[in-house]
Write a protein that holds these residues in place. Sequence first.
Motif, short mmCIF file in Angstrom:
data_model
loop_
_atom_site.label_atom_id
_atom_site.label_comp_id
_atom_site.label_asym_id
_atom_site.label_seq_id
_atom_site.Cartn_x
_atom_site.Cartn_y
_atom_site.Cartn_z
N ALA A 156 -33.36 -4.52 15.86
CA ALA A 156 -32.84 -5.65 15.08
C ALA A 156 -31.35 -5.51 14.85
CB ALA A 156 -33.58 -5.74 13.75
N LEU A 157 -30.87 -4.30 14.58
CA LEU A 157 -29.44 -4.10 14.36
C LEU A 157 -28.64 -4.40 15.62
CD1 LEU A 157 -27.21 -3.16 12.41
CD2 LEU A 157 -27.58 -0.83 13.24
N ASP A 158 -29.18 -4.01 16.79
CA ASP A 158 -28.50 -4.31 18.06
C ASP A 158 -28.33 -5.82 18.25
OD1 ASP A 158 -28.38 -1.60 18.58
OD2 ASP A 158 -30.13 -1.61 19.91
N VAL A 159 -29.37 -6.57 17.93
CA VAL A 159 -29.29 -8.03 18.07
C VAL A 159 -28.36 -8.63 17.01
CG1 VAL A 159 -30.64 -10.17 18.04
CG2 VAL A 159 -31.57 -8.13 19.13
N PHE A 160 -28.42 -8.09 15.80
CA PHE A 160 -27.51 -8.52 14.74
C PHE A 160 -26.05 -8.38 15.16
CE2 PHE A 160 -25.15 -7.17 10.82
CZ PHE A 160 -25.15 -8.39 10.16
N LEU A 161 -25.73 -7.29 15.85
CA LEU A 161 -24.35 -7.05 16.29
C LEU A 161 -23.87 -8.05 17.33
CD1 LEU A 161 -24.37 -3.14 16.42
CD2 LEU A 161 -22.81 -4.57 15.06
N GLU A 162 -24.82 -8.72 18.01
CA GLU A 162 -24.43 -9.72 19.01
C GLU A 162 -23.69 -10.90 18.38
OE1 GLU A 162 -24.96 -10.02 22.39
OE2 GLU A 162 -25.74 -7.97 22.56
N THR A 163 -24.04 -11.22 17.13
CA THR A 163 -23.48 -12.43 16.52
C THR A 163 -22.80 -12.21 15.18
OG1 THR A 163 -25.75 -12.89 15.76
CG2 THR A 163 -24.96 -14.13 17.68
N CYS A 164 -22.94 -11.05 14.58
CA CYS A 164 -22.35 -10.89 13.25
C CYS A 164 -20.83 -11.06 13.24
CB CYS A 164 -22.79 -9.59 12.60
SG CYS A 164 -21.98 -8.09 13.20
N PRO A 165 -20.08 -10.74 14.32
CA PRO A 165 -18.64 -10.99 14.28
C PRO A 165 -18.28 -12.47 14.16
CG PRO A 165 -19.17 -9.42 16.02
CD PRO A 165 -20.46 -10.01 15.56
N ASP A 166 -19.24 -13.34 14.46
CA ASP A 166 -18.97 -14.78 14.42
C ASP A 166 -19.30 -15.41 13.07
OD1 ASP A 166 -18.25 -14.75 17.16
OD2 ASP A 166 -20.36 -14.74 17.70
N ILE A 167 -19.79 -14.63 12.10
CA ILE A 167 -20.10 -15.17 10.79
C ILE A 167 -18.81 -15.26 9.99
CG2 ILE A 167 -21.47 -14.92 8.68
CD1 ILE A 167 -23.45 -13.23 10.25
N ASP A 168 -18.41 -16.46 9.65
CA ASP A 168 -17.14 -16.69 8.96
C ASP A 168 -17.35 -16.60 7.45
OD1 ASP A 168 -14.56 -17.30 8.34
OD2 ASP A 168 -14.74 -19.45 8.73
N ASP A 169 -17.37 -15.37 6.94
CA ASP A 169 -17.61 -15.15 5.52
C ASP A 169 -17.15 -13.73 5.19
OD1 ASP A 169 -19.09 -14.20 3.13
OD2 ASP A 169 -20.08 -16.15 3.21
N PRO A 170 -16.30 -13.55 4.18
CA PRO A 170 -15.78 -12.21 3.89
C PRO A 170 -16.85 -11.20 3.51
CG PRO A 170 -15.19 -13.78 2.15
CD PRO A 170 -15.71 -14.57 3.30
N HIS A 171 -17.93 -11.64 2.84
CA HIS A 171 -19.00 -10.71 2.49
C HIS A 171 -19.66 -10.15 3.75
CE1 HIS A 171 -19.49 -12.81 -1.67
NE2 HIS A 171 -18.59 -11.85 -1.69
N TRP A 172 -19.77 -10.97 4.77
CA TRP A 172 -20.41 -10.55 6.01
C TRP A 172 -19.47 -9.75 6.90
CZ3 TRP A 172 -25.55 -11.33 7.19
CH2 TRP A 172 -26.26 -12.17 6.31
N ALA A 173 -18.17 -10.04 6.83
CA ALA A 173 -17.21 -9.36 7.72
C ALA A 173 -17.22 -7.86 7.51
CB ALA A 173 -15.81 -9.93 7.48
N SER A 174 -17.23 -7.42 6.25
CA SER A 174 -17.23 -5.98 5.98
C SER A 174 -18.55 -5.35 6.43
CB SER A 174 -16.99 -5.73 4.49
OG SER A 174 -17.97 -6.37 3.70
N LEU A 175 -19.66 -6.06 6.25
CA LEU A 175 -20.95 -5.52 6.67
C LEU A 175 -21.04 -5.42 8.19
CD1 LEU A 175 -23.45 -7.30 4.25
CD2 LEU A 175 -22.47 -5.02 4.09
N CYS A 176 -20.45 -6.37 8.87
CA CYS A 176 -20.45 -6.32 10.33
C CYS A 176 -19.62 -5.14 10.82
CB CYS A 176 -19.90 -7.64 10.88
SG CYS A 176 -19.99 -7.75 12.68
N ALA A 177 -18.48 -4.91 10.17
CA ALA A 177 -17.65 -3.77 10.56
C ALA A 177 -18.42 -2.46 10.37
CB ALA A 177 -16.37 -3.76 9.72
#
Length: 345
Positions: free
Chosen positions: A47-68
């Motif tokens: 699930a994390l591998d698939v999450f990484l496919e699109t998490c950089p495209d989530i335009d939200d500061p809360h998500w940006a740090s989690l994606c990093a």
Amino acid sequence: MRGHLKWVAALTLGAFMTAEPGTASPHYEIISFDDLKGWADDDHQSALDVFLETCPDIDDPHWASLCALATSQPNARTYFELFFRPVVINGDSPALFTGYYEPELKGSRYRGGQYQHPLYRLPPEIVPGTQWHSRAEIETQGLLSGRGLEIAYVNDPVDVFFLQVQGSGRVALEEGGAIRVGYAGKNGRDYRSIGKELVRRGVYQPHQVSAQVIKNWVRSNPVDGRELLHHNPSYVFFREVSEVPQHKGPLGAMNRSITPMRSIAVDPAFTKLGAPVWIEKGGKEPLNRLMIAQDTGSAIKGAQRADVYFGTGSQAGRKAGTIKDPGRLVVLMPIQTAYDLAPDG
């Protein structure tokens, strides 16, 4: 993308938002990871591998740090449990899970012989959010003929209809090779289920309806079948997306390839595209799994509605076409987002 069989055509929309105008505000309830049926048994790394496919495209500061943080390859289960909270949205609403897939059709770049049924590009005069001609008008009045909008021609009009329902697919070409097509837009008409219409007419009982049953009925009743297809006024247009490698899945609503049995289509009025979503699907083959919301569909409406992507080809289609199950959908939200939406959680 997908309801019915999947009955999804990809649409690109919003985020964690309020309900549609005229409806009650959604209700959010934060629960524990211990409340998720089968959570400990899942493959969280997949699930994390698939999450990484699109998490950089989530335009939200809360998500940006989690994606990093996710890119540093943490322990997957610990990552989700530490930085997210499970949130049930409108948990008192009945849940519905359906399935969808990427069809494979037979066709040609050129009209001739058995290949008479075109897949069309989006006409330039169509304005997003406005209504254009209905399916019946398009097909009976020849409104698209002779305009150079054809991408390819296929051998079965029923396959064209279901390709529009699915939103993307592959066409194996008579002259060799293949092309992949994806959703480009629609005519602005609401989707209407032809499966439900067959039930309303008394042709089948609800439990008898599947994609293959509908296809067989339409092919066996060419005149009534054509009229049945026109019951759905929605008409989907395509674009060629052959730049997507053949070994990868079709593009979802986030313009990234989706993954069999890890990607789902959701209603983005309730669930942010790119979010991890825990599903507890009932039915004959229960499924408890962490999925990623990477697609949408015109038939996917409501906080407790999801379409599971099964993969490419006829075998995936047969599996997807049998899914119409109850259950529960739980969105994993960043901690701050969860408590902002459910302050009493």
